[in-house]
Design a protein around this motif. Structure first.
Motif, short mmCIF file in Angstrom:
data_model
loop_
_atom_site.label_atom_id
_atom_site.label_comp_id
_atom_site.label_asym_id
_atom_site.label_seq_id
_atom_site.Cartn_x
_atom_site.Cartn_y
_atom_site.Cartn_z
N LEU A 137 0.83 -1.21 0.00
CA LEU A 137 0.00 0.00 0.00
C LEU A 137 0.86 1.26 0.00
CD1 LEU A 137 -2.89 -1.04 2.40
CD2 LEU A 137 -2.96 -0.78 -0.07
N ALA A 138 1.99 1.21 0.70
CA ALA A 138 2.90 2.35 0.68
C ALA A 138 3.48 2.56 -0.72
CB ALA A 138 4.02 2.16 1.70
N LEU A 139 3.85 1.48 -1.39
CA LEU A 139 4.35 1.58 -2.76
C LEU A 139 3.28 2.12 -3.71
CD1 LEU A 139 6.50 -1.63 -3.21
CD2 LEU A 139 7.28 0.74 -3.19
N ILE A 140 2.05 1.71 -3.50
CA ILE A 140 0.96 2.21 -4.34
C ILE A 140 0.78 3.71 -4.12
CG2 ILE A 140 -1.55 2.12 -4.67
CD1 ILE A 140 -1.33 -0.92 -4.20
N LYS A 141 0.92 4.15 -2.86
CA LYS A 141 0.79 5.58 -2.58
C LYS A 141 1.87 6.37 -3.31
CE LYS A 141 2.08 7.51 1.33
NZ LYS A 141 2.15 7.90 2.75
N TYR A 142 3.11 5.89 -3.27
CA TYR A 142 4.19 6.58 -3.99
C TYR A 142 4.00 6.48 -5.50
CZ TYR A 142 6.49 6.88 0.52
OH TYR A 142 6.79 7.16 1.81
N GLY A 143 3.46 5.37 -5.95
CA GLY A 143 3.17 5.23 -7.38
C GLY A 143 2.09 6.20 -7.84
N LEU A 144 1.10 6.43 -6.98
CA LEU A 144 0.06 7.43 -7.33
C LEU A 144 0.66 8.82 -7.40
CD1 LEU A 144 -3.09 6.34 -5.32
CD2 LEU A 144 -2.85 6.52 -7.78
N PHE A 145 1.53 9.14 -6.46
CA PHE A 145 2.20 10.44 -6.49
C PHE A 145 2.99 10.61 -7.79
CE2 PHE A 145 5.98 13.03 -5.65
CZ PHE A 145 5.36 14.23 -5.30
#
Length: 145
Positions: free
Chosen positions: A88-96
């Protein structure tokens, strides 16, 4: 006889050089200058295709990425596995990166000079702009339990 043969040789060589020079000049005129400063006729194809695909993929990535924290509903935010929290943290950075990086890369590929020397950079920038939204979609589809 020797003098006539030498004179004929000189004339034949001169005619051959003139013919080759005319052919070379014609080929240069048809092909352009051929240097790195030439105008790239296909300069807009990669940015155009990448932009069209980005318009289709970015909304899917944003919706999937925004809804991905709902994967913690069954385990609660404190009892979820470390793998799920890391994903989920990687997805958050990917969204950014999708929201900020993709438009920057696409705009850069659009505004690079339309010269042959920038053709490779333009293609790489255009197609690399699609990596963040595609990676977000793939990470959401492969969330661990």
């Amino acid at each position: 006889m020797n003098d006539q043969g030498t004179q004929a040789d000189v004339e034949l060589r001169r005619a051959w050089a003139d013919a080759n020079a005319a052919d070379a000049a014609e080929q240069t005129r048809k092909a352009g200058t051929g240097g790195p400063a030439d105008r790239d006729d296909n300069a807009l194809s990669a940015p155009l295709w990448a932009t069209v695909l980005a318009v289709l993929v970015i909304p899917v990535a944003v919706v999937f990425g925004s809804l991905s924290p709902m994967a913690t509903d069954s385990c609660g935010p404190d009892n979820c596995s470390r793998a799920l929290d890391g994903a989920l943290a990687l997805i958050k950075y990917g969204l950014f990166t999708t929201v900020i990086g993709t438009p920057v890369l696409l705009l850069t590929s659009w505004f690079l000079p339309r010269r042959m020397r920038y053709a490779t950079a333009r293609r790489y920038l255009a197609w690399c702009a699609l990596l963040p939204p595609v990676m977000v979609v793939l990470m959401v589809l492969g969330l661990p339990e």
